[in-house]
Design a protein around this motif. Structure first.
Motif, PDB file in Angstrom:
ATOM      1  N   UNK A 155       0.811  -1.220   0.000  1.00 23.98           N
ATOM      2  CA  UNK A 155       0.000   0.000   0.000  1.00 23.98           C
ATOM      3  C   UNK A 155       0.841   1.266   0.000  1.00 23.98           C
ATOM      4  N   UNK A 156       2.067   1.190   0.499  1.00 26.05           N
ATOM      5  CA  UNK A 156       2.927   2.374   0.518  1.00 26.05           C
ATOM      6  C   UNK A 156       3.320   2.801  -0.898  1.00 26.05           C
ATOM      7  N   UNK A 157       3.180   1.922  -1.875  1.00 22.60           N
ATOM      8  CA  UNK A 157       3.519   2.255  -3.268  1.00 22.60           C
ATOM      9  C   UNK A 157       2.305   2.698  -4.077  1.00 22.60           C
ATOM     10  N   UNK A 203      -3.239   6.464  -5.559  1.00 14.28           N
ATOM     11  CA  UNK A 203      -4.346   6.966  -6.370  1.00 14.28           C
ATOM     12  C   UNK A 203      -4.890   8.254  -5.765  1.00 14.28           C
ATOM     13  N   UNK A 204      -5.677   8.962  -6.529  1.00 11.89           N
ATOM     14  CA  UNK A 204      -6.334  10.147  -6.000  1.00 11.89           C
ATOM     15  C   UNK A 204      -7.363   9.760  -4.951  1.00 11.89           C
ATOM     16  N   UNK A 259      -6.390   7.989   8.310  1.00  8.94           N
ATOM     17  CA  UNK A 259      -6.308   6.604   7.854  1.00  8.94           C
ATOM     18  C   UNK A 259      -7.132   6.438   6.585  1.00  8.94           C
ATOM     19  N   UNK A 260      -6.635   5.594   5.683  1.00 12.33           N
ATOM     20  CA  UNK A 260      -7.332   5.333   4.429  1.00 12.33           C
ATOM     21  C   UNK A 260      -7.240   3.850   4.072  1.00 12.33           C
ATOM     22  N   UNK A 261      -8.269   3.390   3.370  1.00 12.24           N
ATOM     23  CA  UNK A 261      -8.197   2.115   2.671  1.00 12.24           C
ATOM     24  C   UNK A 261      -7.694   2.460   1.288  1.00 12.24           C
ATOM     25  N   UNK A 269      -8.083   3.260  -5.940  1.00 18.22           N
ATOM     26  CA  UNK A 269      -8.833   4.225  -5.127  1.00 18.22           C
ATOM     27  C   UNK A 269      -8.301   4.326  -3.705  1.00 18.22           C
ATOM     28  N   UNK A 270      -8.658   5.455  -3.084  1.00 22.25           N
ATOM     29  CA  UNK A 270      -8.277   5.729  -1.702  1.00 22.25           C
ATOM     30  C   UNK A 270      -9.508   6.296  -1.005  1.00 22.25           C
TER      31      UNK A 270
END
Length: 189
Positions: free
Chosen positions: A30-32, A35-36, A79-81, A86-87
């Motif tokens: 996820x660190x790579x 997306x907007x 925090x985000x998924x 997508x984010x």
């Protein structure tokens, strides 16, 4: 969708066995993914580590474990998924994860502590995964900027170790690092 990664159960396992299990685990990168921002997920994680979607608790553990593998903390502390496409924002009251069980080996400075997490993983506390106090709740760093609140029964186990070893301030050792179990600014008295 069936789970591809069986949850880790630390009960009855040595710290060496737990460390070997953790070596074989990987999480999505996820660190790579950048997306907007696409909006809000409608997910809230409460102080007790329970996940809610639009005010209904997500009761399927497999779903929580899946979501938690694509959870990330942003530089602003939110925090985000996140997926490659997508984010989505997630509201977190205290910490996004919960440490539900603990295994301890050794004594004093030679002690090592492993915590089982509600996302089906585990973490060994130490310099790379420190424990800290957030008010009266211990948090353990789980990587990626994520922390797990230590469940109350596990905190009692930590407190028993700390009081038994008699350090001032009270605290615990794990993997060569000492972690005070007093709120920041407190004297431990």
């Amino acid at each position: 969708m069936p789970e591809k990664r069986a949850p880790i159960d630390i009960s009855g396992k040595s710290l060496a066995d737990i460390a070997a299990l953790l070596e074989d685990r990987s999480l999505p990168p996820v660190e790579r993914w950048n997306p907007g921002h696409c909006g809000d997920s409608g997910i809230r994680i409460d102080r007790d580590g329970r996940w809610w979607h639009e005010e209904r608790e997500i009761e399927r553990g497999a779903m929580v474990r899946l979501f938690s593998t694509v959870l990330r903390r942003e530089p602003d502390g939110s925090h985000v998924l996140v997926t490659p496409a997508e984010k989505l924002s997630v509201a977190v009251e205290l910490a996004p994860l919960l440490a539900t069980a603990m295994t301890s080996e050794g004594e004093g400075a030679a002690r090592r502590l492993a915590f089982q997490l509600n996302r089906g993983d585990a973490v060994i506390a130490g310099p790379d995964h420190p424990l800290r106090m957030a008010g009266e709740v211990p948090l353990v760093d789980c990587g990626r900027g994520l922390e797990a609140a230590v469940a109350r029964p596990v905190y009692y186990e930590l407190a028993e170790i700390a009081l038994g070893e008699g350090a001032d301030p009270p605290g615990v050792w794990s993997d060569g690092a000492f972690f005070p179990l007093v709120a920041a600014g407190s004297t431990g008295e």
